[in-house]
Design an enzyme around this catalytic site. Sequence first.
Site, PDB file in Angstrom:
ATOM      1  N   ASP A  88      20.260  13.420  80.418  1.00  0.00           N
ATOM      2  CA  ASP A  88      20.324  14.346  78.844  1.00  0.00           C
ATOM      3  C   ASP A  88      18.762  12.925  78.740  1.00  0.00           C
ATOM      4  O   ASP A  88      19.811  12.888  77.117  1.00  0.00           O
ATOM      5  CB  ASP A  88      21.114  14.448  78.675  1.00  0.00           C
ATOM      6  N   HIS A 110      27.205  20.822  77.999  1.00  0.00           N
ATOM      7  CA  HIS A 110      28.476  20.771  78.136  1.00  0.00           C
ATOM      8  C   HIS A 110      29.705  21.922  79.042  1.00  0.00           C
ATOM      9  O   HIS A 110      30.300  21.722  79.831  1.00  0.00           O
ATOM     10  CB  HIS A 110      29.519  20.232  77.265  1.00  0.00           C
TER      11      HIS A 110
HETATM   12  N1  SAM Z   1      24.482  13.081  76.632  1.00  0.00           N
HETATM   13  C1  SAM Z   1      24.804  13.279  75.491  1.00  0.00           C
HETATM   14  C2  SAM Z   1      25.876  14.372  75.023  1.00  0.00           C
HETATM   15  O1  SAM Z   1      25.557  15.248  75.062  1.00  0.00           O
HETATM   16  O2  SAM Z   1      26.910  14.666  74.315  1.00  0.00           O
HETATM   17  C3  SAM Z   1      23.406  13.536  74.314  1.00  0.00           C
HETATM   18  C4  SAM Z   1      22.031  12.201  74.770  1.00  0.00           C
HETATM   19  S1  SAM Z   1      20.940  12.638  73.216  1.00  0.00           S
HETATM   20  C5  SAM Z   1      20.430  13.851  73.785  1.00  0.00           C
HETATM   21  C6  SAM Z   1      19.367  10.982  73.815  1.00  0.00           C
HETATM   22  C7  SAM Z   1      20.376   9.843  73.860  1.00  0.00           C
HETATM   23  O3  SAM Z   1      19.115   9.073  74.613  1.00  0.00           O
HETATM   24  C8  SAM Z   1      20.364   9.362  72.790  1.00  0.00           C
HETATM   25  O4  SAM Z   1      21.281   8.989  72.022  1.00  0.00           O
HETATM   26  C9  SAM Z   1      19.240   7.962  73.055  1.00  0.00           C
HETATM   27  O5  SAM Z   1      19.685   7.129  72.220  1.00  0.00           O
HETATM   28  C10 SAM Z   1      19.385   7.786  74.551  1.00  0.00           C
HETATM   29  N2  SAM Z   1      18.602   7.171  74.938  1.00  0.00           N
HETATM   30  C11 SAM Z   1      16.208   7.217  74.722  1.00  0.00           C
HETATM   31  N3  SAM Z   1      16.583   6.921  75.887  1.00  0.00           N
HETATM   32  C12 SAM Z   1      16.938   6.331  77.443  1.00  0.00           C
HETATM   33  C13 SAM Z   1      17.500   5.603  77.689  1.00  0.00           C
HETATM   34  N4  SAM Z   1      16.192   5.279  77.918  1.00  0.00           N
HETATM   35  N5  SAM Z   1      18.386   5.386  77.979  1.00  0.00           N
HETATM   36  C14 SAM Z   1      19.393   5.312  78.039  1.00  0.00           C
HETATM   37  N6  SAM Z   1      19.752   5.911  76.465  1.00  0.00           N
HETATM   38  C15 SAM Z   1      18.611   6.495  76.053  1.00  0.00           C
END
Ligand code: SAM
Length: 306
Positions: free
Chosen positions: A167, A19
Amino acid sequence: MFAYRHAFHAGNHADVMKHITLLATLELMQRKDNPLLCIDTHAGAGLYALQSPLVRDKAEWPSGIGKLWDADESTMPTLVARYLQAIRPFNKSGRLAHYPGSPLLIQEMLRADDRLRAFEMHPSDIGPLQNCLKGLPRQVKAERKDGFQQLRALLPPPSRRGLILMDPPYEMRDDYRHVISALREGLSRFSTGVYLLWYPKIGRFQVDRLLRQIGSLGIQEVLHATLTVRGPLKDGLGLQGSGMVVINPPFGLRDALSESFAYLAKTLGQDARAGFKVMQGESPAEIKTALGIQSPSAVVSPTAKT
Ligand code: SAM
Protein backbone atom coordinates in the site's frame (compact mmCIF):
# COMPACT_ATOMS: atom_id res chain seq x y z
CA MET A 1 10.12 11.90 0.07
CA PHE A 2 8.20 12.10 3.32
CA ALA A 3 5.50 14.60 2.38
CA TYR A 4 2.84 11.88 2.54
CA ARG A 5 1.14 11.42 5.94
CA HIS A 6 -1.62 8.85 6.06
CA ALA A 7 -3.27 10.66 9.01
CA PHE A 8 -5.11 12.99 6.60
CA HIS A 9 -6.48 10.07 4.59
CA ALA A 10 -7.25 7.66 7.44
CA GLY A 11 -10.78 6.27 7.14
CA ASN A 12 -11.44 7.78 3.69
CA HIS A 13 -13.26 5.84 0.94
CA ALA A 14 -9.96 4.29 -0.18
CA ASP A 15 -9.18 3.02 3.32
CA VAL A 16 -12.72 1.66 3.62
CA MET A 17 -12.51 -0.42 0.43
CA LYS A 18 -8.90 -1.46 1.11
CA HIS A 19 -9.55 -2.57 4.69
CA ILE A 20 -12.76 -4.38 3.77
CA THR A 21 -10.80 -6.30 1.11
CA LEU A 22 -7.99 -6.98 3.58
CA LEU A 23 -10.27 -8.28 6.34
CA ALA A 24 -12.28 -10.45 3.94
CA THR A 25 -9.11 -11.95 2.45
CA LEU A 26 -7.57 -12.68 5.83
CA GLU A 27 -10.75 -14.21 7.16
CA LEU A 28 -11.08 -16.52 4.14
CA MET A 29 -7.42 -17.54 4.39
CA GLN A 30 -7.86 -18.36 8.06
CA ARG A 31 -10.44 -21.00 7.19
CA LYS A 32 -7.39 -23.26 6.79
CA ASP A 33 -5.45 -24.10 9.93
CA ASN A 34 -1.86 -23.59 8.70
CA PRO A 35 -0.12 -20.57 10.21
CA LEU A 36 -0.03 -17.41 8.14
CA LEU A 37 2.72 -14.87 7.65
CA CYS A 38 1.26 -11.41 7.01
CA ILE A 39 3.55 -8.74 5.59
CA ASP A 40 2.45 -5.09 5.55
CA THR A 41 5.07 -3.44 3.33
CA HIS A 42 3.78 0.13 3.90
CA ALA A 43 2.17 0.09 7.31
CA GLY A 44 1.62 3.75 8.25
CA ALA A 45 1.35 4.96 11.86
CA GLY A 46 -1.04 2.23 13.06
CA LEU A 47 -3.73 4.23 14.87
CA TYR A 48 -5.07 7.64 13.84
CA ALA A 49 -6.80 10.19 16.07
CA LEU A 50 -9.52 11.50 13.77
CA GLN A 51 -10.33 14.57 15.84
CA SER A 52 -6.72 15.70 16.32
CA PRO A 53 -6.04 19.36 15.39
CA LEU A 54 -3.36 18.14 12.96
CA VAL A 55 -5.87 16.49 10.64
CA ARG A 56 -9.24 17.95 11.63
CA ASP A 57 -9.63 20.54 8.89
CA LYS A 58 -8.30 18.37 6.08
CA ALA A 59 -9.56 15.02 7.31
CA GLU A 60 -11.12 12.77 4.69
CA TRP A 61 -12.88 10.28 6.98
CA PRO A 62 -16.25 12.11 7.01
CA SER A 63 -16.85 11.05 3.40
CA GLY A 64 -15.54 7.53 4.10
CA ILE A 65 -16.18 5.64 7.32
CA GLY A 66 -18.07 8.68 8.59
CA LYS A 67 -20.94 7.79 6.24
CA LEU A 68 -21.13 4.23 7.56
CA TRP A 69 -20.52 4.64 11.28
CA ASP A 70 -24.07 5.39 12.43
CA ALA A 71 -25.91 3.42 9.75
CA ASP A 72 -27.95 0.38 10.76
CA GLU A 73 -25.64 -2.65 10.53
CA SER A 74 -28.58 -4.99 9.97
CA THR A 75 -29.18 -3.35 6.58
CA MET A 76 -25.55 -3.73 5.44
CA PRO A 77 -23.76 -6.59 3.70
CA THR A 78 -22.21 -8.83 6.38
CA LEU A 79 -18.68 -7.91 5.36
CA VAL A 80 -19.29 -4.16 5.79
CA ALA A 81 -20.86 -4.76 9.20
CA ARG A 82 -17.89 -6.93 10.23
CA TYR A 83 -15.49 -4.20 9.09
CA LEU A 84 -17.27 -1.71 11.36
CA GLN A 85 -17.17 -4.24 14.19
CA ALA A 86 -13.39 -4.40 13.75
CA ILE A 87 -13.18 -0.60 14.18
CA ARG A 88 -15.61 -0.27 17.13
CA PRO A 89 -13.25 -1.65 19.84
CA PHE A 90 -10.97 1.36 19.15
CA ASN A 91 -13.91 3.68 19.87
CA LYS A 92 -15.31 2.42 23.15
CA SER A 93 -17.42 5.53 23.79
CA GLY A 94 -19.37 4.82 20.60
CA ARG A 95 -18.23 8.09 19.01
CA LEU A 96 -15.89 7.68 16.05
CA ALA A 97 -12.60 9.16 17.28
CA HIS A 98 -9.90 6.66 16.26
CA TYR A 99 -9.23 4.75 13.09
CA PRO A 100 -6.99 1.65 13.08
CA GLY A 101 -4.78 1.23 10.02
CA SER A 102 -3.94 -1.99 8.24
CA PRO A 103 -1.26 -3.33 10.67
CA LEU A 104 -3.55 -2.91 13.66
CA LEU A 105 -6.48 -4.53 11.86
CA ILE A 106 -4.25 -7.48 10.93
CA GLN A 107 -2.85 -7.73 14.45
CA GLU A 108 -6.35 -7.99 15.89
CA MET A 109 -7.08 -10.97 13.63
CA LEU A 110 -3.90 -12.98 14.21
CA ARG A 111 -4.30 -16.51 15.55
CA ALA A 112 -1.73 -17.94 17.98
CA ASP A 113 0.64 -19.16 15.25
CA ASP A 114 0.15 -16.37 12.70
CA ARG A 115 2.82 -13.67 12.36
CA LEU A 116 2.89 -10.04 11.20
CA ARG A 117 5.89 -8.14 9.88
CA ALA A 118 5.19 -4.44 9.27
CA PHE A 119 7.43 -1.85 7.60
CA GLU A 120 7.26 1.93 7.69
CA MET A 121 9.88 4.45 6.57
CA HIS A 122 8.50 7.75 7.87
CA PRO A 123 10.55 8.92 10.88
CA SER A 124 7.44 10.34 12.59
CA ASP A 125 5.20 7.31 11.96
CA ILE A 126 7.49 4.42 12.89
CA GLY A 127 7.44 5.24 16.65
CA PRO A 128 3.63 5.34 16.94
CA LEU A 129 3.45 2.16 14.83
CA GLN A 130 5.86 0.30 17.09
CA ASN A 131 3.97 1.54 20.16
CA CYS A 132 0.60 0.29 19.00
CA LEU A 133 1.93 -3.08 17.84
CA LYS A 134 4.00 -3.86 20.90
CA GLY A 135 1.27 -5.93 22.57
CA LEU A 136 2.35 -9.11 20.76
CA PRO A 137 6.17 -9.10 20.83
CA ARG A 138 6.75 -12.65 19.63
CA GLN A 139 4.21 -12.53 16.85
CA VAL A 140 4.48 -9.00 15.57
CA LYS A 141 7.43 -6.88 14.52
CA ALA A 142 7.45 -3.36 13.08
CA GLU A 143 10.65 -1.99 11.58
CA ARG A 144 11.86 1.15 9.87
CA LYS A 145 12.87 -0.51 6.63
CA ASP A 146 11.96 -0.21 2.97
CA GLY A 147 8.96 -2.51 2.65
CA PHE A 148 9.55 -3.07 -1.07
CA GLN A 149 12.89 -4.68 -0.30
CA GLN A 150 11.78 -6.96 2.51
CA LEU A 151 10.02 -9.57 0.39
CA ARG A 152 13.38 -10.96 -0.65
CA ALA A 153 14.27 -11.77 2.98
CA LEU A 154 10.86 -12.96 4.15
CA LEU A 155 9.53 -15.07 1.30
CA PRO A 156 8.65 -17.85 1.10
CA PRO A 157 7.27 -18.23 4.64
CA PRO A 158 8.06 -21.54 6.39
CA SER A 159 4.35 -22.50 6.41
CA ARG A 160 4.09 -21.65 2.68
CA ARG A 161 1.03 -19.52 3.50
CA GLY A 162 1.25 -15.77 3.38
CA LEU A 163 -0.65 -12.54 2.78
CA ILE A 164 1.33 -9.57 1.49
CA LEU A 165 -0.30 -6.13 1.58
CA MET A 166 1.39 -3.48 -0.57
CA ASP A 167 0.00 0.00 0.00
CA PRO A 168 2.57 2.58 -1.07
CA PRO A 169 1.72 6.30 -1.11
CA TYR A 170 2.52 6.74 -4.84
CA GLU A 171 3.75 10.23 -3.94
CA MET A 172 6.71 9.50 -6.18
CA ARG A 173 6.27 7.99 -9.61
CA ASP A 174 9.00 5.48 -8.77
CA ASP A 175 6.50 3.73 -6.51
CA TYR A 176 4.76 2.32 -9.61
CA ARG A 177 8.04 0.84 -10.81
CA HIS A 178 8.94 -0.44 -7.33
CA VAL A 179 5.57 -2.15 -7.01
CA ILE A 180 6.24 -4.19 -10.14
CA SER A 181 9.79 -5.16 -9.15
CA ALA A 182 8.65 -6.11 -5.63
CA LEU A 183 5.78 -8.21 -7.02
CA ARG A 184 8.12 -9.86 -9.50
CA GLU A 185 10.61 -10.65 -6.72
CA GLY A 186 7.87 -11.87 -4.37
CA LEU A 187 6.20 -14.09 -6.97
CA SER A 188 9.51 -15.62 -8.02
CA ARG A 189 10.08 -16.73 -4.41
CA PHE A 190 6.50 -17.45 -3.44
CA SER A 191 4.19 -17.85 -6.42
CA THR A 192 1.25 -19.11 -4.33
CA GLY A 193 1.24 -16.17 -1.90
CA VAL A 194 -1.79 -13.89 -1.70
CA TYR A 195 -0.69 -10.39 -2.75
CA LEU A 196 -2.97 -7.39 -2.18
CA LEU A 197 -2.03 -4.22 -3.97
CA TRP A 198 -3.86 -0.92 -3.54
CA TYR A 199 -3.64 1.78 -6.20
CA PRO A 200 -5.23 5.25 -6.56
CA LYS A 201 -7.48 6.25 -9.45
CA ILE A 202 -5.64 9.44 -10.27
CA GLY A 203 -3.35 9.39 -13.27
CA ARG A 204 -4.92 7.19 -15.92
CA PHE A 205 -1.62 6.63 -17.72
CA GLN A 206 0.29 5.28 -14.70
CA VAL A 207 -2.59 3.06 -13.63
CA ASP A 208 -3.07 1.56 -17.11
CA ARG A 209 0.63 0.83 -17.31
CA LEU A 210 0.68 -0.66 -13.81
CA LEU A 211 -2.21 -3.00 -14.66
CA ARG A 212 -0.60 -4.02 -17.98
CA GLN A 213 2.64 -4.82 -16.16
CA ILE A 214 0.79 -6.88 -13.55
CA GLY A 215 -0.83 -8.75 -16.43
CA SER A 216 2.60 -9.70 -17.76
CA LEU A 217 3.91 -11.14 -14.48
CA GLY A 218 2.72 -14.66 -15.32
CA ILE A 219 0.24 -14.83 -12.43
CA GLN A 220 -2.20 -17.75 -12.09
CA GLU A 221 -5.30 -15.95 -10.88
CA VAL A 222 -6.32 -12.38 -10.11
CA LEU A 223 -9.19 -10.44 -8.62
CA HIS A 224 -9.51 -6.76 -9.46
CA ALA A 225 -11.89 -4.58 -7.48
CA THR A 226 -12.43 -0.85 -7.94
CA LEU A 227 -14.57 1.67 -6.14
CA THR A 228 -15.19 4.99 -7.87
CA VAL A 229 -16.86 7.68 -5.77
CA ARG A 230 -17.09 10.47 -8.34
CA GLY A 231 -16.13 11.73 -11.77
CA PRO A 232 -12.98 13.80 -12.33
CA LEU A 233 -12.90 17.37 -11.03
CA LYS A 234 -12.27 20.19 -13.52
CA ASP A 235 -8.70 20.68 -12.28
CA GLY A 236 -8.08 16.94 -12.69
CA LEU A 237 -6.94 16.73 -9.05
CA GLY A 238 -8.22 14.62 -6.19
CA LEU A 239 -8.94 10.96 -5.73
CA GLN A 240 -11.87 9.70 -7.81
CA GLY A 241 -11.60 6.24 -6.33
CA SER A 242 -9.16 3.40 -6.01
CA GLY A 243 -8.49 -0.19 -6.88
CA MET A 244 -7.32 -3.39 -5.24
CA VAL A 245 -5.55 -6.10 -7.16
CA VAL A 246 -5.54 -9.46 -5.35
CA ILE A 247 -3.17 -12.03 -6.82
CA ASN A 248 -4.21 -15.62 -5.90
CA PRO A 249 -7.48 -14.53 -4.25
CA PRO A 250 -8.98 -17.02 -1.76
CA PHE A 251 -12.17 -18.80 -2.80
CA GLY A 252 -15.30 -16.79 -1.97
CA LEU A 253 -13.66 -13.35 -2.10
CA ARG A 254 -15.34 -12.24 -5.31
CA ASP A 255 -18.87 -12.86 -4.05
CA ALA A 256 -18.18 -11.24 -0.68
CA LEU A 257 -16.67 -8.15 -2.29
CA SER A 258 -19.29 -7.77 -5.03
CA GLU A 259 -22.07 -7.39 -2.50
CA SER A 260 -20.05 -5.04 -0.29
CA PHE A 261 -18.72 -2.86 -3.10
CA ALA A 262 -22.21 -2.39 -4.53
CA TYR A 263 -23.27 -1.10 -1.12
CA LEU A 264 -20.18 1.13 -0.84
CA ALA A 265 -20.77 2.64 -4.29
CA LYS A 266 -24.30 3.59 -3.25
CA THR A 267 -23.38 4.81 0.21
CA LEU A 268 -20.08 6.58 -0.47
CA GLY A 269 -20.80 7.66 -4.06
CA GLN A 270 -20.72 11.44 -4.51
CA ASP A 271 -22.14 11.83 -8.01
CA ALA A 272 -23.62 9.90 -10.94
CA ARG A 273 -20.18 8.60 -11.95
CA ALA A 274 -19.89 6.53 -8.76
CA GLY A 275 -19.64 2.81 -9.32
CA PHE A 276 -17.73 -0.36 -8.68
CA LYS A 277 -16.21 -3.31 -10.44
CA VAL A 278 -15.21 -6.72 -9.09
CA MET A 279 -13.74 -9.06 -11.67
CA GLN A 280 -11.75 -12.26 -11.45
CA GLY A 281 -9.75 -14.22 -13.98
CA GLU A 282 -7.72 -17.44 -14.20
CA SER A 283 -6.83 -17.96 -17.86
CA PRO A 284 -4.46 -15.42 -19.47
CA ALA A 285 -7.41 -13.94 -21.41
CA GLU A 286 -9.58 -13.70 -18.29
CA ILE A 287 -6.74 -12.11 -16.33
CA LYS A 288 -6.39 -9.43 -18.99
CA THR A 289 -10.11 -8.77 -18.97
CA ALA A 290 -10.20 -8.61 -15.15
CA LEU A 291 -7.35 -6.11 -15.14
CA GLY A 292 -9.10 -4.07 -17.84
CA ILE A 293 -6.15 -4.41 -20.18
CA GLN A 294 -8.22 -5.40 -23.21
CA SER A 295 -11.20 -3.14 -22.75
CA PRO A 296 -10.47 0.07 -20.85
CA SER A 297 -12.08 -0.01 -17.41
CA ALA A 298 -15.77 0.69 -17.79
CA VAL A 299 -17.29 1.65 -14.47
CA VAL A 300 -20.28 -0.46 -13.56
CA SER A 301 -23.24 1.47 -12.24
CA PRO A 302 -23.96 1.06 -8.52
CA THR A 303 -26.98 -1.13 -9.20
CA ALA A 304 -25.43 -3.47 -11.76
CA LYS A 305 -24.08 -6.92 -10.88
CA THR A 306 -20.49 -7.54 -11.88
N1 SAM B 1 -1.25 0.56 4.89
C1 SAM B 1 -1.64 1.65 5.75
C2 SAM B 1 -3.09 1.46 6.13
O1 SAM B 1 -3.86 0.92 5.32
O2 SAM B 1 -3.47 1.84 7.24
C3 SAM B 1 -1.43 2.99 5.10
C4 SAM B 1 -0.09 3.17 4.47
S1 SAM B 1 0.15 4.70 3.67
C5 SAM B 1 -0.86 4.62 2.27
C6 SAM B 1 1.75 4.47 3.01
C7 SAM B 1 2.85 4.54 4.05
O3 SAM B 1 4.07 4.05 3.45
C8 SAM B 1 3.19 5.93 4.54
O4 SAM B 1 3.05 5.97 5.94
C9 SAM B 1 4.65 6.16 4.13
O5 SAM B 1 5.39 6.89 5.09
C10 SAM B 1 5.16 4.75 4.01
N2 SAM B 1 6.30 4.50 3.10
C11 SAM B 1 6.66 5.19 1.99
N3 SAM B 1 7.66 4.55 1.34
C12 SAM B 1 7.92 3.42 2.05
C13 SAM B 1 8.80 2.32 1.87
N4 SAM B 1 9.61 2.26 0.82
N5 SAM B 1 8.79 1.32 2.78
C14 SAM B 1 7.96 1.36 3.86
N6 SAM B 1 7.08 2.38 4.08
C15 SAM B 1 7.06 3.38 3.19
